[in-house]
Write a protein that holds these residues in place. Structure first.
Motif, PDB file in Angstrom:
ATOM      1  N   GLN A  93       0.829  -1.206   0.000  1.00  0.00           N
ATOM      2  CA  GLN A  93       0.000   0.000   0.000  1.00  0.00           C
ATOM      3  C   GLN A  93       0.869   1.265   0.000  1.00  0.00           C
ATOM      4  O   GLN A  93       0.567   2.245  -0.694  1.00  0.00           O
ATOM      5  CB  GLN A  93      -0.924  -0.004   1.216  1.00  0.00           C
ATOM      6  N   ALA A  94       1.958   1.245   0.762  1.00  0.00           N
ATOM      7  CA  ALA A  94       2.870   2.392   0.788  1.00  0.00           C
ATOM      8  C   ALA A  94       3.428   2.666  -0.599  1.00  0.00           C
ATOM      9  O   ALA A  94       3.551   3.816  -1.020  1.00  0.00           O
ATOM     10  CB  ALA A  94       4.009   2.135   1.771  1.00  0.00           C
ATOM     11  N   PHE A 246       6.127  -3.379  -8.435  1.00  0.00           N
ATOM     12  CA  PHE A 246       7.248  -4.120  -7.853  1.00  0.00           C
ATOM     13  C   PHE A 246       7.130  -4.175  -6.331  1.00  0.00           C
ATOM     14  O   PHE A 246       7.451  -5.199  -5.711  1.00  0.00           O
ATOM     15  CB  PHE A 246       8.577  -3.471  -8.256  1.00  0.00           C
ATOM     16  N   ALA A 247       6.687  -3.079  -5.715  1.00  0.00           N
ATOM     17  CA  ALA A 247       6.524  -3.050  -4.259  1.00  0.00           C
ATOM     18  C   ALA A 247       5.514  -4.106  -3.819  1.00  0.00           C
ATOM     19  O   ALA A 247       5.736  -4.821  -2.825  1.00  0.00           O
ATOM     20  CB  ALA A 247       6.070  -1.665  -3.805  1.00  0.00           C
ATOM     21  N   ALA A 248       4.404  -4.214  -4.537  1.00  0.00           N
ATOM     22  CA  ALA A 248       3.373  -5.200  -4.196  1.00  0.00           C
ATOM     23  C   ALA A 248       3.892  -6.624  -4.379  1.00  0.00           C
ATOM     24  O   ALA A 248       3.601  -7.516  -3.566  1.00  0.00           O
ATOM     25  CB  ALA A 248       2.134  -4.969  -5.057  1.00  0.00           C
ATOM     26  N   VAL A 249       4.681  -6.857  -5.439  1.00  0.00           N
ATOM     27  CA  VAL A 249       5.230  -8.195  -5.684  1.00  0.00           C
ATOM     28  C   VAL A 249       6.201  -8.581  -4.574  1.00  0.00           C
ATOM     29  O   VAL A 249       6.128  -9.698  -4.027  1.00  0.00           O
ATOM     30  CB  VAL A 249       5.940  -8.237  -7.059  1.00  0.00           C
ATOM     31  N   PHE A 250       7.116  -7.693  -4.197  1.00  0.00           N
ATOM     32  CA  PHE A 250       8.077  -7.990  -3.126  1.00  0.00           C
ATOM     33  C   PHE A 250       7.355  -8.189  -1.790  1.00  0.00           C
ATOM     34  O   PHE A 250       7.739  -9.062  -1.001  1.00  0.00           O
ATOM     35  CB  PHE A 250       9.107  -6.870  -3.002  1.00  0.00           C
ATOM     36  N   ALA A 251       6.330  -7.379  -1.531  1.00  0.00           N
ATOM     37  CA  ALA A 251       5.586  -7.515  -0.278  1.00  0.00           C
ATOM     38  C   ALA A 251       4.881  -8.870  -0.205  1.00  0.00           C
ATOM     39  O   ALA A 251       4.810  -9.492   0.869  1.00  0.00           O
ATOM     40  CB  ALA A 251       4.561  -6.388  -0.150  1.00  0.00           C
ATOM     41  N   PHE A 252       4.400  -9.344  -1.344  1.00  0.00           N
ATOM     42  CA  PHE A 252       3.753 -10.657  -1.367  1.00  0.00           C
ATOM     43  C   PHE A 252       4.780 -11.775  -1.178  1.00  0.00           C
ATOM     44  O   PHE A 252       4.564 -12.713  -0.407  1.00  0.00           O
ATOM     45  CB  PHE A 252       3.007 -10.849  -2.690  1.00  0.00           C
ATOM     46  N   LEU A 253       5.935 -11.659  -1.861  1.00  0.00           N
ATOM     47  CA  LEU A 253       6.942 -12.712  -1.792  1.00  0.00           C
ATOM     48  C   LEU A 253       7.577 -12.812  -0.409  1.00  0.00           C
ATOM     49  O   LEU A 253       7.863 -13.911   0.072  1.00  0.00           O
ATOM     50  CB  LEU A 253       8.031 -12.463  -2.847  1.00  0.00           C
ATOM     51  N   LEU A 261     -10.089  -7.115  -1.920  1.00  0.00           N
ATOM     52  CA  LEU A 261     -10.568  -6.883  -3.285  1.00  0.00           C
ATOM     53  C   LEU A 261     -10.712  -5.389  -3.532  1.00  0.00           C
ATOM     54  O   LEU A 261     -10.301  -4.877  -4.595  1.00  0.00           O
ATOM     55  CB  LEU A 261     -11.912  -7.586  -3.504  1.00  0.00           C
ATOM     56  N   ARG A 262     -11.253  -4.658  -2.536  1.00  0.00           N
ATOM     57  CA  ARG A 262     -11.396  -3.216  -2.689  1.00  0.00           C
ATOM     58  C   ARG A 262     -10.030  -2.548  -2.800  1.00  0.00           C
ATOM     59  O   ARG A 262      -9.834  -1.607  -3.561  1.00  0.00           O
ATOM     60  CB  ARG A 262     -12.161  -2.632  -1.491  1.00  0.00           C
ATOM     61  N   GLY A 263      -9.047  -3.068  -2.055  1.00  0.00           N
ATOM     62  CA  GLY A 263      -7.704  -2.514  -2.108  1.00  0.00           C
ATOM     63  C   GLY A 263      -7.062  -2.718  -3.472  1.00  0.00           C
ATOM     64  O   GLY A 263      -6.395  -1.824  -3.996  1.00  0.00           O
ATOM     65  N   TYR A 264      -7.263  -3.907  -4.050  1.00  0.00           N
ATOM     66  CA  TYR A 264      -6.695  -4.162  -5.380  1.00  0.00           C
ATOM     67  C   TYR A 264      -7.345  -3.281  -6.442  1.00  0.00           C
ATOM     68  O   TYR A 264      -6.669  -2.795  -7.362  1.00  0.00           O
ATOM     69  CB  TYR A 264      -6.853  -5.638  -5.754  1.00  0.00           C
ATOM     70  N   ILE A 265      -8.656  -3.072  -6.320  1.00  0.00           N
ATOM     71  CA  ILE A 265      -9.335  -2.172  -7.265  1.00  0.00           C
ATOM     72  C   ILE A 265      -8.778  -0.757  -7.118  1.00  0.00           C
ATOM     73  O   ILE A 265      -8.503  -0.064  -8.105  1.00  0.00           O
ATOM     74  CB  ILE A 265     -10.859  -2.186  -7.032  1.00  0.00           C
TER      75      ILE A 265
END
Length: 303
Positions: A93-94, A246-253, A261-265
């Motif tokens: 989110q950041a 990239f931030a979201a991908v690293f945070a997930f990994l 779902l609302r956040g992804y939208i």
């Protein structure tokens, strides 16, 4: 390989580093306090960059040092707000909130007499809707961490605008390196006043400091300065819009973070807003067709 393609690839690597920085900041904050972490990050970046670039940056003018002092203060504001804010929000989110810098730059440039094109305001409205979906609770309140990350984007936009005004009158490499040093001084001062500065005690914290200092700061700022000589501003802006992805991908990994779902939208709307603000659709029209468009119709097109 063409110089512009090399530059674009270099900028993509830098964007990848900056996307990872949110995860490294969270890892570092597990062992260090915010100002302490910022100080170590920028001290490392400065002492790596200074000897490497010494022939180019020795004997700076007083004006250049004063400008670097101001830029260092703005850069400290950027990372003070983001590093403090990320303690109470997610890394993914950041990343999306800080990427609002892309929209804040043209909006703030209005105060300098610029007239941003209509697509900037359309992108800002789209991104604003995305922020609301990502950050506002059912009681329409925003967390402190989210608000600090948005403030960080405002600081960063101010830093970019001030740099743009001064870089043409001073050596940009000198400005880039010395502002790293002044940022470290500001952070160290606040750390001594408000915290108990120390070195990391865990291996994870050391990895975070080294990654932030070497990859995200020293290499990141130097490569950006050099690469932007060979690629266009529009290419750079589109590449930088990949940072929150990239931030979201690293945070997930690393943390297994997943937005609702609302956040992804909301995140998707922020990204769409960034692209609307930066991409000039008319550039993809054939020149012949562009000349054939009546003036009345052209007024409604992105410029």
């Amino acid at each position: 390989m063409k110089p512009q393609l090399k530059a674009d690839l270099a900028m993509l690597v830098v964007t990848l580093f900056w996307g990872s920085s949110y995860v490294f900041m969270q890892l570092g904050l597990g062992d260090l306090e915010p100002f302490n972490l910022i100080a170590l990050r920028f001290l490392l970046a400065f002492f790596l960059a200074f000897p490497l670039l010494y022939p180019r940056i020795k004997r700076p003018e007083g004006k250049t040092l004063l400008q670097a002092f101001v830029l260092g203060g703005l850069l400290f504001g950027v990372f003070a707000t983001i590093t403090t804010g990320i303690k109470s929000t997610t890394a993914s989110q950041a990343g999306f909130l800080v990427s609002l810098t892309v929209i804040f730059v043209p909006l703030l440039s209005v105060f300098l007499g610029a007239k941003p094109p209509a697509r900037v305001f359309a992108g800002a409205c789209t991104a604003l809707l995305g922020i609301a979906l990502m950050t506002l609770s059912s009681s329409l309140q925003m967390s402190e961490g989210d608000a600090l990350c948005i403030a960080g984007a405002l600081f960063y936009a101010s830093h970019i605008l001030v740099t743009g005004r001064w870089a043409g009158h001073s050596d940009p490499l000198q400005l880039g390196v010395y502002q790293l040093g002044f940022t470290a001084v500001f952070a160290l001062l606040f750390s001594f006043l408000l915290e108990t500065p120390r070195l990391p005690e865990s291996g994870v914290a050391w990895v975070a400091v080294l990654a932030l200092g070497i990859l995200c700061s020293a290499i990141g700022f130097i490569v950006q300065t050099v690469a932007q000589r060979y690629t266009s501003a529009s290419h750079t802006a589109v590449i930088f819009s990949m940072e929150p992805v990239f931030a979201a991908v690293f945070a997930f990994l690393v943390f297994g973070e997943m937005l609702s779902l609302r956040g992804y939208i909301g995140a998707a709307l922020v990204l769409v807003g960034l692209l609307i603000a930066e991409l000039d659709g008319s550039r993809w029209l054939p020149h012949k067709k562009r000349r054939e468009i009546p003036p009345a119709s052209r007024e409604n097109m992105p410029v």
